[in-house]
Motif scaffolding. Sequence first.
Motif, PDB file in Angstrom:
ATOM      1  N   ARG A 156     -51.635 -15.597 -82.538  1.00 29.83           N
ATOM      2  CA  ARG A 156     -52.041 -16.132 -83.437  1.00 29.83           C
ATOM      3  C   ARG A 156     -53.798 -15.791 -83.414  1.00 29.83           C
ATOM      4  N   GLY A 157     -53.830 -15.571 -82.245  1.00 31.81           N
ATOM      5  CA  GLY A 157     -55.666 -15.341 -82.807  1.00 31.81           C
ATOM      6  C   GLY A 157     -56.251 -14.399 -82.790  1.00 31.81           C
ATOM      7  N   VAL A 158     -55.258 -13.269 -83.274  1.00 34.77           N
ATOM      8  CA  VAL A 158     -55.702 -12.142 -84.372  1.00 34.77           C
ATOM      9  C   VAL A 158     -55.506 -12.643 -85.909  1.00 34.77           C
ATOM     10  N   MET A 159     -54.266 -13.600 -85.803  1.00 33.88           N
ATOM     11  CA  MET A 159     -54.802 -14.497 -87.898  1.00 33.88           C
ATOM     12  C   MET A 159     -55.890 -15.067 -87.954  1.00 33.88           C
ATOM     13  N   ALA A 160     -56.430 -15.782 -86.578  1.00 35.68           N
ATOM     14  CA  ALA A 160     -57.248 -16.647 -86.871  1.00 35.68           C
ATOM     15  C   ALA A 160     -58.159 -16.177 -86.633  1.00 35.68           C
ATOM     16  N   GLU A 161     -58.834 -15.203 -86.424  1.00 37.13           N
ATOM     17  CA  GLU A 161     -60.171 -14.333 -85.875  1.00 37.13           C
ATOM     18  C   GLU A 161     -60.344 -13.580 -87.269  1.00 37.13           C
ATOM     19  N   LEU A 162     -58.890 -13.846 -88.288  1.00 34.43           N
ATOM     20  CA  LEU A 162     -58.959 -12.403 -89.536  1.00 34.43           C
ATOM     21  C   LEU A 162     -59.367 -13.682 -90.414  1.00 34.43           C
ATOM     22  N   THR A 163     -58.628 -14.822 -90.730  1.00 30.07           N
ATOM     23  CA  THR A 163     -59.189 -16.477 -91.507  1.00 30.07           C
ATOM     24  C   THR A 163     -60.486 -16.904 -91.101  1.00 30.07           C
ATOM     25  N   GLY A 164     -61.647 -16.738 -89.649  1.00 32.12           N
ATOM     26  CA  GLY A 164     -62.825 -16.947 -89.610  1.00 32.12           C
ATOM     27  C   GLY A 164     -62.962 -18.344 -88.832  1.00 32.12           C
ATOM     28  N   ARG A 165     -61.636 -18.784 -87.743  1.00 32.55           N
ATOM     29  CA  ARG A 165     -61.323 -19.791 -87.101  1.00 32.55           C
ATOM     30  C   ARG A 165     -61.799 -20.124 -85.471  1.00 32.55           C
ATOM     31  N   LYS A 183     -65.623 -15.333 -85.171  1.00 30.82           N
ATOM     32  CA  LYS A 183     -67.491 -14.634 -85.969  1.00 30.82           C
ATOM     33  C   LYS A 183     -67.018 -13.176 -85.731  1.00 30.82           C
ATOM     34  N   GLY A 184     -66.233 -12.570 -85.576  1.00 30.33           N
ATOM     35  CA  GLY A 184     -66.043 -11.335 -86.110  1.00 30.33           C
ATOM     36  C   GLY A 184     -65.233 -10.893 -87.150  1.00 30.33           C
ATOM     37  N   GLY A 185     -64.656 -11.288 -87.335  1.00 31.43           N
ATOM     38  CA  GLY A 185     -63.601 -10.969 -88.763  1.00 31.43           C
ATOM     39  C   GLY A 185     -62.552  -9.611 -88.132  1.00 31.43           C
ATOM     40  N   SER A 186     -61.490  -8.856 -89.134  1.00 35.70           N
ATOM     41  CA  SER A 186     -60.845  -8.048 -89.468  1.00 35.70           C
ATOM     42  C   SER A 186     -61.173  -6.774 -88.061  1.00 35.70           C
ATOM     43  N   MET A 187     -62.295  -6.472 -88.610  1.00 37.12           N
ATOM     44  CA  MET A 187     -63.501  -6.015 -87.969  1.00 37.12           C
ATOM     45  C   MET A 187     -63.564  -5.250 -86.325  1.00 37.12           C
ATOM     46  N   HIS A 188     -63.741  -6.598 -85.494  1.00 37.88           N
ATOM     47  CA  HIS A 188     -64.650  -6.652 -84.504  1.00 37.88           C
ATOM     48  C   HIS A 188     -63.931  -7.808 -83.947  1.00 37.88           C
ATOM     49  N   MET A 189     -62.737  -7.128 -83.706  1.00 35.57           N
ATOM     50  CA  MET A 189     -62.100  -7.856 -81.892  1.00 35.57           C
ATOM     51  C   MET A 189     -61.631  -7.263 -81.027  1.00 35.57           C
ATOM     52  N   PHE A 190     -61.262  -7.844 -79.604  1.00 38.52           N
ATOM     53  CA  PHE A 190     -61.732  -7.208 -78.411  1.00 38.52           C
ATOM     54  C   PHE A 190     -60.884  -8.547 -77.424  1.00 38.52           C
ATOM     55  N   SER A 191     -60.275  -7.701 -76.624  1.00 44.53           N
ATOM     56  CA  SER A 191     -59.585  -8.023 -75.793  1.00 44.53           C
ATOM     57  C   SER A 191     -59.641  -7.718 -73.634  1.00 44.53           C
ATOM     58  N   LYS A 192     -60.388  -8.124 -73.961  1.00 42.87           N
ATOM     59  CA  LYS A 192     -61.124  -7.740 -72.484  1.00 42.87           C
ATOM     60  C   LYS A 192     -59.400  -7.409 -71.713  1.00 42.87           C
ATOM     61  N   GLU A 193     -59.441  -8.191 -71.184  1.00 45.56           N
ATOM     62  CA  GLU A 193     -57.699  -8.808 -70.828  1.00 45.56           C
ATOM     63  C   GLU A 193     -56.168  -7.563 -71.291  1.00 45.56           C
ATOM     64  N   LYS A 194     -56.299  -7.617 -72.401  1.00 47.20           N
ATOM     65  CA  LYS A 194     -55.477  -6.586 -72.780  1.00 47.20           C
ATOM     66  C   LYS A 194     -56.431  -4.981 -73.110  1.00 47.20           C
ATOM     67  N   HIS A 195     -57.165  -4.653 -72.745  1.00 46.03           N
ATOM     68  CA  HIS A 195     -58.381  -3.444 -73.164  1.00 46.03           C
ATOM     69  C   HIS A 195     -58.343  -2.752 -74.246  1.00 46.03           C
ATOM     70  N   PHE A 196     -58.382  -4.027 -74.681  1.00 46.09           N
ATOM     71  CA  PHE A 196     -58.584  -3.221 -76.114  1.00 46.09           C
ATOM     72  C   PHE A 196     -60.033  -3.771 -76.367  1.00 46.09           C
ATOM     73  N   TYR A 197     -61.270  -2.616 -76.457  1.00 40.62           N
ATOM     74  CA  TYR A 197     -61.974  -1.932 -77.208  1.00 40.62           C
ATOM     75  C   TYR A 197     -62.728  -1.924 -78.302  1.00 40.62           C
ATOM     76  N   SER A 227     -60.036 -20.348 -83.016  1.00 44.36           N
ATOM     77  CA  SER A 227     -59.227 -19.781 -81.669  1.00 44.36           C
ATOM     78  C   SER A 227     -59.233 -18.071 -81.559  1.00 44.36           C
ATOM     79  N   GLY A 228     -60.016 -17.841 -82.456  1.00 43.93           N
ATOM     80  CA  GLY A 228     -59.503 -16.402 -83.226  1.00 43.93           C
ATOM     81  C   GLY A 228     -60.140 -15.387 -81.759  1.00 43.93           C
ATOM     82  N   TYR A 229     -60.239 -14.138 -81.338  1.00 47.39           N
ATOM     83  CA  TYR A 229     -60.497 -13.518 -80.897  1.00 47.39           C
ATOM     84  C   TYR A 229     -61.921 -13.360 -80.089  1.00 47.39           C
ATOM     85  N   SER A 230     -62.628 -13.511 -82.082  1.00 46.45           N
ATOM     86  CA  SER A 230     -64.245 -13.118 -81.288  1.00 46.45           C
ATOM     87  C   SER A 230     -64.652 -14.654 -82.004  1.00 46.45           C
ATOM     88  N   ARG A 231     -64.212 -15.614 -82.149  1.00 50.05           N
ATOM     89  CA  ARG A 231     -64.130 -16.807 -81.744  1.00 50.05           C
ATOM     90  C   ARG A 231     -64.342 -17.926 -83.333  1.00 50.05           C
TER      91      ARG A 231
END
Length: 348
Positions: A107-116, A124-138, A118-122
Amino acid sequence: MALRKTATVSSRKTSAKSTAKASNGGPIADFDRDEELKAYREMLLIRRFEEKAGQLYGMGFIGGFCHLYIGQEAVVVGMQMAQKEGDQVITAYRDHGHMLATGMEARGVMAELTGRRSGYSRGKGGSMHMFSKEKHFYGGHGIVGAQVSLGTGLAFANRYRGNDSVAVAYFGDGAANQGQVYESFNMAALWKLPIVYIVENNRYAMGTSTARATAQSNYSLRGSGFGIPGMQVDGMDVRAVKAAADEALEHCRSGKGPIILEMLTYRYRGHSMSDPAKYRTKEEVQKMRSEQDPIEQVRMRVMEKGWATEDDLKAIDKEVRDIVADSADFAQADPEPDASELYTDILL
Ligand SMILES: Cc1ncc(C[n+]2csc(CCOP(=O)(O)OP(=O)(O)O)c2C)c(N)n1
Ligand SMILES: [Mg+2]
């Protein structure tokens, strides 16, 4: 660790039989039923997610760039199966598969792809700029090769803090020709940093084949000037990836410094969403799909061993499709970020 010689990728055939060696002569992990089915599910989730992302892009729900990972699923799934909690992952822009493999929510990844919102970068990042410190994804990085230096920094932090974590930095065959990669190799070898460098050799950098762009096409040898060992791995066989990952992570965790895994893989789709694909034939793509598909390999093995029936696999397919459909519905219903968010979470 001994450096292994190249085997031609094209000579591989999908086999229902479990053999002791991967197609290029490398070791394979001996998966039990649960591991096979886990690998199957994870790879299928990535594939279905990417198919849906491609559809949404075509419908205009996703803007900007969008690079699909279809064909390469075994690489990230095999690696993740060997990693421990706390190991960091960093990659380039072909990154949705890496996110899902680390356990980030569809959900969070798709929401980021569509610029929404609840996306992982709220949004504002889109496909190439997502992060999750909790999942250790940088991330998620659009500058080709930059993630190699950043990943080396993550490994430096592990060494500095004296923890047991290993950084896993993925980059492409094209990125492997960038200068900063070698500056990073030098420091990682000098300070024996715990990092696995993964070259995802999918044979093309945008439309340029490795044959046209590289003087040393055995990328596993690229660290030899720094004394960094490397292995070539059948990146279409998730068991081969897992076996190499186990060895590489152990190498790093035991304080021996960096290691390179060259994953021999293939992307089925274009580089990004608009790609005339004049640089390769349809037959080449079709041959890879029909003979070496990573998901099909597992499907055939579990069926032959009697570890799953058609119905069992259909149930997994349904579960995965439901997750993906839900993520798309969620993303489309989620509001876009408010205009006031334009100046938050950024460096001014
Ligand atoms: C520093 C820099 N140079 C060039 C580009 C343009 N560019 C984007 S992707 C790409 C090809 C990279 O290919 P590869 O590393 O093989 O990764 P793949 O797309 O195959 O996953 C290039 C040249 C960029 N984004 N950054
Ligand atoms: Mg490439």
